[in-house]
Motif scaffolding. Structure first.
Motif, PDB file in Angstrom:
ATOM      1  N   ASN A 211       0.839  -1.205   0.000  1.00 27.14           N
ATOM      2  CA  ASN A 211       0.000   0.000   0.000  1.00 27.14           C
ATOM      3  C   ASN A 211       0.869   1.248   0.000  1.00 27.14           C
ATOM      4  OD1 ASN A 211      -2.133   1.773   0.149  1.00 27.14           O
ATOM      5  ND2 ASN A 211      -2.386   1.569   2.355  1.00 27.14           N
ATOM      6  N   PRO A 212       0.984   1.942  -1.117  1.00 27.48           N
ATOM      7  CA  PRO A 212       0.221   1.675  -2.338  1.00 27.48           C
ATOM      8  C   PRO A 212       0.930   0.762  -3.334  1.00 27.48           C
ATOM      9  CG  PRO A 212       1.361   3.771  -2.528  1.00 27.48           C
ATOM     10  CD  PRO A 212       1.699   3.222  -1.172  1.00 27.48           C
ATOM     11  N   ASP A 224       5.288   0.531  -1.394  1.00 24.40           N
ATOM     12  CA  ASP A 224       5.426   0.331   0.053  1.00 24.40           C
ATOM     13  C   ASP A 224       4.898  -1.048   0.419  1.00 24.40           C
ATOM     14  OD1 ASP A 224       5.885   0.926   2.769  1.00 24.40           O
ATOM     15  OD2 ASP A 224       3.869   1.735   3.032  1.00 24.40           O
ATOM     16  N   ARG A 226       4.343  -3.804   4.003  1.00 25.27           N
ATOM     17  CA  ARG A 226       4.592  -4.211   5.389  1.00 25.27           C
ATOM     18  C   ARG A 226       4.015  -5.593   5.609  1.00 25.27           C
ATOM     19  NH1 ARG A 226       2.484   0.839   6.841  1.00 25.27           N
ATOM     20  NH2 ARG A 226       0.340   0.956   6.201  1.00 25.27           N
TER      21      ARG A 226
END
Ligand code: ADP
Ligand code: MG
Length: 230
Positions: A211-212, A224, A226
């Motif tokens: 995201n995004p 990005d 995680r």
């Protein structure tokens, strides 16, 4: 295999949360990411910035700071002459936020053309009933506000991934609303499938978000990431 090595090195570090330092996992599964590197020295940051054409994005890299923007940990459009200051400022902000944060460094990343792209999110959560649930929706700041998302159980087939790109409310935005160029929905569907393969191959990944994922007219870029591992 590269992906396995990356996940094992995480285990050794005793971390369960990872941020952009896990970008290589995406590379290993053929998901395109902007050019970028993680450095732990302002001089190296400048070197990377100089290799990249134009301004760059700089982000704090710490498994303790996974919502980077919340602490001012993302600087967009940094000129070469500002790289040193930006580096020091990112580290200062991280330390102010959490003095004992494990700071791995700063990511210097190529800018993605958001004006011609749409920020989307592709994610996975393990559901106790259904197993790995793949999620797709509008990303960026819209994700919480609009809750415009759709789900499928992994592994996701090509036609299921394609359906996912068509069934969110914002689907017309992807297909060229308001005079914008349509974005690469095939690339989105392929990314959903590749990510679904990754989480199928590695049950230790408990949740993961890109995201995004910026969808552009001529491709997609994972900006990005995680994840949580057990
Ligand atoms: P976080 O989600 O931890 O706050 P992100 O890396 O997602 O950090 O960055 C936050 C926002 O900054 C993104 O949603 C995007 O709008 C913008 N951004 C981040 N990286 C880039 C990039 N390489 N090019 C253009 N915009 C970016
Ligand atoms: Mg993000």
């Amino acid at each position: 295999e590269r992906a396995r090595e990356i996940l094992e090195s995480v285990k050794e570090r005793d971390d369960t949360r990872l941020g952009v330092e896990a970008m290589e996992l995406l590379d290993a599964y053929g998901i395109e990411t902007p050019h970028g590197e993680i450095v732990d020295d302002p001089g190296d940051a400048l070197e990377v910035a100089e290799e990249i054409d134009g301004n760059v994005v700089m982000k704090i890299v710490s498994p303790d700071i996974l919502h980077k923007s919340d602490i001012g940990g993302v600087k967009v459009g940094v000129e070469n002459e500002d790289v040193f200051d930006a580096y020091e400022d990112l580290i200062t902000r991280a330390k102010n936020y959490q003095p004992d944060a494990n700071i791995l460094g700063v990511q210097v990343q190529e800018m993605v053309d958001l004006d011609n792209g749409v920020e989307t999110i592709v994610g996975m959560n393990r559901d106790p009933q259904f197993g790995p649930l793949m999620m797709f929706g509008l990303g960026g700041i819209f994700v919480e506000i609009l809750e415009d998302t759709t789900f499928r159980v992994a592994p996701v087939s090509e036609s299921e991934a394609d359906e996912m790109t068509k069934e969110i409310d914002a689907a017309p935005m992807l297909r060229g609303a308001r005079g914008n160029d349509p974005v690469d929905t095939e690339g989105i569907a392929e990314t959903i499938q590749r990510l679904s393969q990754l989480v199928t191959d590695f049950p230790a990944i408990l949740e993961l978000d890109i995201n995004p994922l910026v969808a552009l007219p001529d491709g997609v870029k994972a900006v990005d990431v995680r994840l949580t591992v057990d």
